[in-house]
Write an enzyme that holds these catalytic residues in place. Structure first.
Site, PDB file in Angstrom:
ATOM      1  N   HIS A 261      11.067   9.472-102.076  1.00 45.25           N
ATOM      2  CA  HIS A 261      12.378   9.225-101.455  1.00 45.25           C
ATOM      3  C   HIS A 261      13.175  10.521-101.366  1.00 45.25           C
ATOM      4  CE1 HIS A 261      16.188   6.897-100.792  1.00 45.25           C
ATOM      5  NE2 HIS A 261      16.695   7.966-101.387  1.00 45.25           N
ATOM      6  N   GLU A 262      13.207  11.248-102.460  1.00 45.01           N
ATOM      7  CA  GLU A 262      14.007  12.479-102.476  1.00 45.01           C
ATOM      8  C   GLU A 262      13.387  13.551-101.593  1.00 45.01           C
ATOM      9  OE1 GLU A 262      17.696  13.739-103.792  1.00 45.01           O
ATOM     10  OE2 GLU A 262      16.645  11.831-103.982  1.00 45.01           O
ATOM     11  N   HIS A 265      14.349  13.040 -98.039  1.00 49.03           N
ATOM     12  CA  HIS A 265      15.684  13.578 -97.778  1.00 49.03           C
ATOM     13  C   HIS A 265      15.624  15.088 -97.556  1.00 49.03           C
ATOM     14  CE1 HIS A 265      18.204  10.139 -98.014  1.00 49.03           C
ATOM     15  NE2 HIS A 265      18.024   9.896 -99.299  1.00 49.03           N
ATOM     16  N   CYS A 272      17.853   4.552 -94.659  1.00 48.97           N
ATOM     17  CA  CYS A 272      17.367   3.574 -93.673  1.00 48.97           C
ATOM     18  C   CYS A 272      18.101   2.248 -93.827  1.00 48.97           C
ATOM     19  CB  CYS A 272      15.863   3.362 -93.849  1.00 48.97           C
ATOM     20  SG  CYS A 272      15.174   2.133 -92.715  1.00 48.97           S
ATOM     21  N   CYS A 277      12.362  -0.556 -96.625  1.00 53.60           N
ATOM     22  CA  CYS A 277      11.857   0.808 -96.505  1.00 53.60           C
ATOM     23  C   CYS A 277      12.151   1.572 -97.784  1.00 53.60           C
ATOM     24  CB  CYS A 277      12.531   1.481 -95.304  1.00 53.60           C
ATOM     25  SG  CYS A 277      12.055   3.201 -95.010  1.00 53.60           S
ATOM     26  N   CYS A 296       9.280   2.273 -93.332  1.00 50.83           N
ATOM     27  CA  CYS A 296       9.264   1.369 -92.187  1.00 50.83           C
ATOM     28  C   CYS A 296       8.791   2.150 -90.957  1.00 50.83           C
ATOM     29  CB  CYS A 296      10.661   0.790 -91.962  1.00 50.83           C
ATOM     30  SG  CYS A 296      11.850   1.985 -91.297  1.00 50.83           S
ATOM     31  N   CYS A 299      11.235   5.112 -89.805  1.00 47.56           N
ATOM     32  CA  CYS A 299      11.192   6.300 -90.665  1.00 47.56           C
ATOM     33  C   CYS A 299       9.814   6.949 -90.634  1.00 47.56           C
ATOM     34  CB  CYS A 299      11.579   5.923 -92.094  1.00 47.56           C
ATOM     35  SG  CYS A 299      13.308   5.431 -92.266  1.00 47.56           S
TER      36      CYS A 299
END
Length: 498
Positions: A261-262, A265, A272, A277, A296, A299
């Site tokens: 996740h990071e 970014h 999202c 997601c 998803c 993304c």
């Protein structure tokens, strides 16, 4: 006591989802056709296909969910593509660096780092992942404090981000710090899972809340000096000073979630709001645990545009990695605490909040903004949401191992869908059915403009007359009541004088 209500679906509708994926811009539509094969486009069309089976609609479980608490315009592919124009030179670099902080080479630490590197290389197919030697928190000279909900030591994120920015390798696309210590971004906040520094491609995330059991004896208050300033003697990692770590396979997967996740970014992807997601934000540990391990379709297109991989090759790598996790990582034994059981839900006396990254800081000297996927607990309601009791995430049927196997089966279904022979007519049928639907109202992230009616002198005069007559009538009634009360009130001094 909060009532338990069934979750409700949250969706912008098929037409908006199609525009978010394919775009309304003719050039980006052509880019979409040229970048993906018919099978890939039919797979991605699951984003807006009302009959989709591989991707799920977002669910709202409480009024305090991130989706409702942080309203903002969702990031479609066109918005993402426009934001990349000033990042092109940096995207030529092909190395992701992971910087362990107080992660020793003991079996638990080395196994976790190995799995994180393997997962990251599969997730970001086409990039090389390098793990730097672990550094001690004491050498970073970051601020720290005792945790408010345990006897653990917490590290301040700003000092770590400053260290990573100043020591970033020249060939690094981005650098992510990894620590088993708890983190906090501000004095008023209890903790955060992750935070990044926009414009510098550095971030840090903590796995403290994902370990199989919290440290049973962490550093005490006198140990603060070991982190705030370099110690004179040999530096010992935090694990060696009381950390008792136990990561189950599911706990390790949660670490992979926050890491990917990071890193998304740091590669330019925003949060999202389209479908379930990995890039959803979270205001509670419960929301963080519920996030899926993958992206998803919207993304996924963003990430593919940056890295240029083939979808089936990426899913095959992720499938191989998942098989290795199921086969080699220690399974959860009966009676052993898990990340689902050991981590309690937020109690009703903890205010939870999370800052949006819509106003990111641009330098270390400016206020740094945790990304909207970071998960923070405020000590007071002025920091965001007031009080919230989060529901505990239910353990999947069959236990943690079954949850990972379910993800493995999902990856196999994705691979099977991408191997299918697809004709252009199949795509046309889906698009035609969606285009025939009515467009739903779409939240833009902006407040509606105040309605201004055209001036009308006749209406204005009439309104003033009606209001004036009403107030005059009320004034006369009040005056009459006061006069009547004054005349009927007893006057004792009259009796005394007689």
């Amino acid at each position: 006591m909060l009532q338990c209500r069934p979750a409700q679906e949250f969706s912008f509708g098929p037409r908006a989802l199609k525009d978010a994926l394919v775009s309304t811009d003719a050039a980006l539509q052509q880019l979409y056709v040229s970048a993906f094969s018919p099978a890939e486009r039919l797979f991605l069309a699951e984003a807006y296909n009302p009959q989709r089976t591989l991707f799920c609609t977002l669910l709202i479980r409480t009024g305090f969910d991130w989706l409702l608490s942080r309203p903002e315009a969702p990031e479609d592919f066109q918005t993402f593509h426009a934001s990349l124009q000033h990042r092109k030179p940096r995207l030529a670099r092909k190395h992701i660096y992971l910087q362990p902080i107080d992660l020793s080479e003991e079996p638990v630490g080395s196994s976790l780092l190995h799995q994180l590197c393997s997962c990251t290389e599969a997730f970001f197919l086409g990039l090389r992942v390098k793990c730097l030697p672990s550094v001690a928190a004491a050498s970073i000279r970051c601020s720290s404090r005792p945790s408010r909900d345990s006897d653990r030591l917490q590290l301040h994120t700003d000092g770590i981000l400053s260290f990573l920015k100043n020591n970033k390798p020249g060939d690094a696309l981005c650098v992510l710090g990894l620590t088993l210590s708890d983190l906090y971004p501000h004095e008023a906040w209890s903790f955060t899972f992750s935070k990044f520094l926009p414009g510098h491609e550095v971030g840090v995330c903590s796995f403290a809340r994902f370990s199989g059991e919290f440290p049973k004896s962490g550093p005490s208050a006198p140990d603060l000096a070991l982190v705030e300033a370099a110690a004179d003697g040999p530096e010992a990692p935090l694990q060696d000073r009381g950390w008792a770590l136990c990561f189950s396979a599911l706990g390790m997967v949660q670490c992979c979630k926050v890491t990917c996740h990071e890193l998304c970014h740091l590669l330019g992807l925003g949060n999202c709001r389209w479908l379930r997601c990995l890039m959803q934000g979270a205001l509670s540990l419960d929301e963080a645990l519920r996030r899926p391990l993958d992206l998803c379709p919207i993304c996924l297109r963003k990430l593919q545009h940056v890295l240029g991989f083939r979808l089936i090759e990426r899913y095959q790598r992720l499938y191989t990695w998942t098989q290795a996790v199921v086969g080699t990582w220690p399974s959860q034994e009966a009676g052993e605490p898990s990340v689902w059981e050991d981590t309690p839900p937020a109690s009703a006396d903890s205010g939870m909040c999370c800052e949006s990254d819509s106003e990111p800081g641009t330098s270390v000297s400016e206020p740094l903004t945790p990304d909207a996927g970071s998960h923070t607990f405020a000590s007071g309601p002025e920091e965001g949401l007031s009080y919230l009791a989060a529901s505990e995430a239910p353990l999947p049927p069959g236990g943690p191992a079954e949850a990972i196997k379910e993800h493995e089966r999902w990856l196999a279904m994705c691979i099977q869908a991408l191997q299918r022979e697809v004709a252009e007519e199949d795509l046309v049928q889906v698009d035609r059915a969606v285009d025939a639907l009515d467009r739903w109202e779409m939240f833009t992230g902006q407040l509606p403009a105040t309605r201004q009616d055209p001036p009308s002198s006749r209406d204005s005069v009439g309104l003033r007359k009606v209001l004036g007559d009403k107030f005059s009538s009320l004034r006369r009634k009040l005056s009459a009541r006061k006069l009547a009360r004054a005349e009927s009130a007893p006057r004792p001094w009259d009796g005394e004088e007689s």
